[in-house]
Design a protein around this motif. Structure first.
Motif, PDB file in Angstrom:
ATOM      1  N   UNK A 161      -3.084 -17.386 116.927  1.00 23.08           N
ATOM      2  CA  UNK A 161      -1.701 -16.910 116.902  1.00 23.08           C
ATOM      3  C   UNK A 161      -1.480 -15.783 117.905  1.00 23.08           C
ATOM      4  N   UNK A 162      -2.516 -15.006 118.152  1.00 20.35           N
ATOM      5  CA  UNK A 162      -2.399 -13.885 119.088  1.00 20.35           C
ATOM      6  C   UNK A 162      -2.079 -14.366 120.499  1.00 20.35           C
ATOM      7  N   UNK A 163      -2.512 -15.579 120.861  1.00 19.26           N
ATOM      8  CA  UNK A 163      -2.254 -16.086 122.208  1.00 19.26           C
ATOM      9  C   UNK A 163      -1.117 -17.107 122.216  1.00 19.26           C
ATOM     10  N   UNK A 164      -0.366 -17.207 121.119  1.00 23.31           N
ATOM     11  CA  UNK A 164       0.840 -18.022 121.113  1.00 23.31           C
ATOM     12  C   UNK A 164       0.706 -19.415 120.555  1.00 23.31           C
ATOM     13  N   UNK A 165      -0.452 -19.765 119.997  1.00 28.40           N
ATOM     14  CA  UNK A 165      -0.600 -21.084 119.379  1.00 28.40           C
ATOM     15  C   UNK A 165       0.037 -21.073 117.993  1.00 28.40           C
ATOM     16  N   UNK A 166       0.518 -22.231 117.570  1.00 29.60           N
ATOM     17  CA  UNK A 166       1.023 -22.397 116.209  1.00 29.60           C
ATOM     18  C   UNK A 166      -0.106 -22.954 115.353  1.00 29.60           C
ATOM     19  N   UNK A 167      -0.333 -22.350 114.197  1.00 28.45           N
ATOM     20  CA  UNK A 167      -1.444 -22.755 113.337  1.00 28.45           C
ATOM     21  C   UNK A 167      -0.909 -23.256 112.006  1.00 28.45           C
ATOM     22  N   UNK A 168      -1.382 -24.428 111.609  1.00 32.81           N
ATOM     23  CA  UNK A 168      -1.075 -25.000 110.299  1.00 32.81           C
ATOM     24  C   UNK A 168      -2.368 -24.990 109.490  1.00 32.81           C
ATOM     25  N   UNK A 169      -2.319 -24.469 108.275  1.00 28.96           N
ATOM     26  CA  UNK A 169      -3.500 -24.400 107.412  1.00 28.96           C
ATOM     27  C   UNK A 169      -3.374 -25.429 106.291  1.00 28.96           C
ATOM     28  N   UNK A 170      -4.468 -26.133 105.998  1.00 28.65           N
ATOM     29  CA  UNK A 170      -4.434 -27.060 104.865  1.00 28.65           C
ATOM     30  C   UNK A 170      -4.586 -26.323 103.542  1.00 28.65           C
ATOM     31  N   UNK A 171      -5.167 -25.139 103.568  1.00 30.65           N
ATOM     32  CA  UNK A 171      -5.189 -24.268 102.385  1.00 30.65           C
ATOM     33  C   UNK A 171      -5.374 -22.831 102.853  1.00 30.65           C
ATOM     34  N   UNK A 172      -4.836 -21.894 102.080  1.00 28.38           N
ATOM     35  CA  UNK A 172      -4.969 -20.469 102.401  1.00 28.38           C
ATOM     36  C   UNK A 172      -5.547 -19.704 101.224  1.00 28.38           C
ATOM     37  N   UNK A 173      -5.972 -20.431 100.186  1.00 24.91           N
ATOM     38  CA  UNK A 173      -6.603 -19.802  99.031  1.00 24.91           C
ATOM     39  C   UNK A 173      -7.639 -20.771  98.477  1.00 24.91           C
ATOM     40  N   UNK A 174      -8.221 -20.428  97.348  1.00 26.98           N
ATOM     41  CA  UNK A 174      -9.280 -21.260  96.772  1.00 26.98           C
ATOM     42  C   UNK A 174      -8.681 -22.366  95.912  1.00 26.98           C
ATOM     43  N   UNK A 175      -7.883 -23.224  96.541  1.00 28.74           N
ATOM     44  CA  UNK A 175      -7.260 -24.332  95.824  1.00 28.74           C
ATOM     45  C   UNK A 175      -7.863 -25.649  96.296  1.00 28.74           C
ATOM     46  N   UNK A 176      -7.814 -26.636  95.411  1.00 30.75           N
ATOM     47  CA  UNK A 176      -8.316 -27.964  95.762  1.00 30.75           C
ATOM     48  C   UNK A 176      -7.230 -28.735  96.499  1.00 30.75           C
ATOM     49  N   UNK A 177      -7.583 -29.301  97.638  1.00 29.47           N
ATOM     50  CA  UNK A 177      -6.667 -30.144  98.410  1.00 29.47           C
ATOM     51  C   UNK A 177      -7.407 -31.449  98.694  1.00 29.47           C
ATOM     52  N   UNK A 178      -6.834 -32.565  98.282  1.00 32.56           N
ATOM     53  CA  UNK A 178      -7.509 -33.847  98.481  1.00 32.56           C
ATOM     54  C   UNK A 178      -7.608 -34.174  99.965  1.00 32.56           C
ATOM     55  N   UNK A 179      -8.546 -35.044 100.304  1.00 35.66           N
ATOM     56  CA  UNK A 179      -8.722 -35.414 101.710  1.00 35.66           C
ATOM     57  C   UNK A 179      -7.477 -36.085 102.285  1.00 35.66           C
ATOM     58  N   UNK A 180      -6.859 -37.054 101.581  1.00 35.12           N
ATOM     59  CA  UNK A 180      -5.631 -37.635 102.133  1.00 35.12           C
ATOM     60  C   UNK A 180      -4.537 -36.594 102.355  1.00 35.12           C
ATOM     61  N   UNK A 181      -4.453 -35.607 101.461  1.00 34.85           N
ATOM     62  CA  UNK A 181      -3.427 -34.577 101.616  1.00 34.85           C
ATOM     63  C   UNK A 181      -3.701 -33.713 102.836  1.00 34.85           C
ATOM     64  N   UNK A 182      -4.966 -33.413 103.101  1.00 28.58           N
ATOM     65  CA  UNK A 182      -5.312 -32.619 104.288  1.00 28.58           C
ATOM     66  C   UNK A 182      -4.859 -33.350 105.559  1.00 28.58           C
TER      67      UNK A 182
END
Length: 717
Positions: A91-112
């Motif tokens: 982000x410091x160099x201007x890229x846009x970042x999308x996170x599949x999770x930002x905490x200790x939560x379960x995210x299924x592989x298809x959802x990622x």
């Protein structure tokens, strides 16, 4: 299996270690120089790119020995911290970042993968740390999906990520190659890579199972160093530029009439466009050029002076949208990023064919007639989809006056006025026009018509079956409409029942009158069985048991699931044994995402639970699925612990590309055990799992059981 097979990777890495040279294990020194990041100038090229970061795992802290280092450090926590550091750098160099999770939560592989796809990410990186029984092992590996020919862009990304992370960490081991195909582990590859559309890699930065490495991974400076390796790898990858072909003739997203166009594509190497001092010609490897139209490679001519690729289409294209892909490699070795440009072939129509359900309606103000319009070009081919067709009338009322074509046709609905008369219905497409006449006057014909729709979504339902005595049948069209005509032998209204049915919906019946010179309009809303949660859900049923009890359970469960509209495959046949290899091949050959449920029967021994439910270790989705089933058994049949087995060894669980589970029901020595009741417990458990809120409405369950009872009574008559 949709998830990465953690311990199978460990087996492979053991083989690799036979061929690698290992230095001494790194020792942790008391004094370490603080890590400081520098931002090289070439990182500016990351500006404007969208990168999806996927910190692996998460939400499985309740599994005591799952993905942990020797002293208990959780891989999920380390993955997340590295990803957060990397996000800040990008982000410091201007890229846009999308996170599949930002905490200790379960995210299924298809959802990622879905998060990456729906955000239109340019690149996807799944951040992991490896584990193996040998504590000496410690190196970096980066994984791509499938074969090199199928993952060219992902391999480009993998090379830079592998170099960046391995250079940053400087681990003691070095395999013969740090790049590995996910199909070395499972035939279908890692789900998180297979389902992601953009260039995607999974990096195992180091081995958390190495005691010294685990100690380093506890230090934030070390995690920042690892993130910096990813950062530089990504920056160098982007700095190398991305060649691309720009469709200049025809222009992208335009409509043309010829079916044999001459395509022209402007070549760009991704470096000239930055103002680089280079040879005039775009620096791409000419022998690596590939042009695909609708996924098929076609011959081309490349003019080195103009950097124009020309493709002459000789076989006439079908009417409709066509996709052009240009694959190039620039002199840094970067391949074109996945990109499809399209144009549409839509020749002028030379004929419009109109067809009406009938040419006569009673002037009752409620009956209506469907009119289909099909447009054909000079070759007699229906026009392409998505073309606007118009309709106007001199009498009566049209429900719509503009419709987009589907398979060359559009449907319009003309409602009768209250007074007798004649309507001229005129259709038009482009410059072509055609018309037909509908008469509104008395008729000896009786009409039964209407529209069938979903009671919840209000959407029209196609292919609904309708029948009534005497011998009247119909099927709804694409817009849910049906139209039945008959000529009664008496002027007295005939009372009858209209039966309405569609797979996945509760059947409906309604009393109607059939009367000459009248239309009975029977608009009806159907209720989806189980609230529609099973609709199009793919479920594979199987068993290793060869008992009549198991056969009865699976057949009953299959019937229940198919009633709801689920797509069910029963691959078990009583008396026919299948090898594990053949079973896995059969499962993986079934297209689409879904669930695999193997149900086995056995007798229950003393002090054993009545049911054992197993799933892929760490897969919270299948764990929850099985717990909902166990809860149903616990409340209706057998008292059993709501505990699942985190499986590591069952081949059908470890090596399939579906969400795989096994159930062992130990009821063969139970008196009054019922395969039908067991099937119902599994069904209601699955229903509960698929419900968003995890609850089945009492009225809905009562309605379903009443429907089952009605079906059973009908079958026994």
């Amino acid at each position: 299996m949709e998830t990465r097979l953690f311990y199978k990777i460990a087996v492979i890495t053991s083989v690799f270690l036979l061929f690698i040279g290992c230095s001494r294990r790194q020792k942790i020194t008391a004094q370490q120089t603080p890590f400081h990041t520098e931002i090289p100038s070439y990182t500016r090229h990351l500006n404007g790119f969208k990168i999806c970061l996927d910190p692996g795992h998460g939400g499985q802290g309740h599994i005591s020995d799952y993905k942990r280092g020797p002293t208990g450090v959780r891989e999920a926590d380390v993955n997340l911290q590295v990803a957060l550091h990397l996000r800040n750098m990008l982000q410091e160099v201007g890229a846009t970042v999308v996170m599949t999770r930002v905490d200790d939560s379960y995210v299924s592989l298809p959802t990622r993968s879905q998060i990456a796809n729906e955000s239109s990410a340019d690149f996807f990186i799944s951040l992991h740390h490896n584990g193996i029984d040998n504590p000496e092992t410690n190196y970096t590996s980066t994984w791509y999906h499938g074969d090199a020919d199928d993952s060219r862009q992902s391999l480009d990304l993998a090379r830079y990520v592998q170099q960046g992370v391995s250079d940053a960490l400087r681990l003691p081991n070095s395999p013969a190659t740090g790049l590995f195909s996910d199909k070395l582990v499972t035939t279908s590859g890692f789900g998180v890579l297979r389902l992601t559309k953009c260039p995607a890699v999974l990096c195992e930065a180091s081995f958390l199972s190495n005691p010294e490495e685990e100690a380093r991974l506890k230090k934030d400076d070390y995690l920042r160093k690892e993130a910096y390796g990813y950062f530089l790898g990504l920056a160098r990858y982007v700095a190398a530029g991305f060649p691309k072909g720009i469709l200049v003739a025809p222009q992208p997203e335009t409509v043309i009439q010829t079916r044999t166009p001459r395509l022209q594509i402007q070549v760009m190497d991704g470096l000239h466009q930055r103002g680089a001092w280079m040879l005039k010609r775009q620096q791409v490897f000419t022998d690596a050029i590939r042009i695909k139209v609708n996924g098929i490679s076609l011959p081309y001519h490349y003019d080195r002076d103009t950097d124009i690729i020309t493709v002459a289409i000789e076989e006439p294209l079908a009417n409709g949208v066509h996709f052009v892909e240009t694959e190039l490699v620039n002199y840094y070795g970067n391949h074109s990023l996945p990109s499809r440009q399209w144009f549409k072939v839509a020749p002028a129509a030379v004929e419009l064919r109109l067809n009406a359900w009938t040419d006569r309606l009673p002037a009752d103000g409620k009956s209506y007639v469907g009119i289909s319009v099909t447009a054909f070009d000079a070759d007699g081919t229906p026009i392409s989809d998505g073309e606007p067709i118009y309709m106007q009338t001199s009498n009566g009322t049209l429900a719509e006056t503009r419709q987009l074509s589907k398979r060359g046709s559009s449907s319009f609905y003309l409602y009768a006025p209250n007074t007798p008369g004649t309507a001229t219905a005129e259709a038009s497409y482009g410059e072509k026009r055609a018309s037909l006449t509908i008469n509104f006057k008395d008729t000896d014909t009786a009409i039964v018509q209407g529209q069938i729709s979903d009671v919840t979504s209000r959407k029209p339902l196609q292919d609904v079956q309708l029948h009534a005595d005497p011998g009247l049948t119909a099927t709804t069209d694409t817009n849910g409409h049906f139209f039945i005509t008959t000529e009664p032998t008496s002027t007295v209204p005939i009372k009858t029942t209209l039966y309405i049915s569609k797979v996945g919906y509760y059947p409906h019946k309604r009393k109607i009158d059939i009367t000459p010179n009248q239309a009975t309009v029977a608009h009806t809303k159907l209720r989806p069985i189980a609230g529609g949660v099973f609709a199009s859900t793919l479920i594979i049923l199987d068993s290793r048991s060869d008992t009549p009890t198991t056969q009865k359970l699976i057949e009953t469960l299959q019937e229940l699931l198919e009633l709801t509209g689920a797509k069910v495959y029963n691959i078990h046949t009583l008396g026919q044994k299948s090898t594990i290899k053949k079973r896995i091949e059969t499962i993986n050959a079934i297209a689409g995402r879904g669930y695999y449920l193997q149900i086995n029967h056995a007798p229950q021994a003393k002090d054993e639970p009545p049911i054992v439910a197993a799933h892929y270790r760490g897969n919270q989705g299948t764990e929850t699925f099985l717990k909902r089933i166990l809860e149903q058994f616990n409340s209706t049949l057998y008292e059993t612990p709501i505990i699942t087995v985190q499986d590591r060894t069952t081949p059908e669980i470890q090596q399939t590309n579906k969400m795989a589970m096994t159930l062992e029901i130990r009821s063969l020595n139970r008196q009054n055990a019922s395969a039908v009741e067991e099937a119902q417990a599994i069904f209601f458990g699955a229903w509960t799992f698929l419900k968003t809120d995890g609850k089945i409405d009492a009225e809905e369950q009562k309605r379903f059981m009443a429907y089952l009872k009605e079906r059973q009574a009908y079958a026994s008559d």
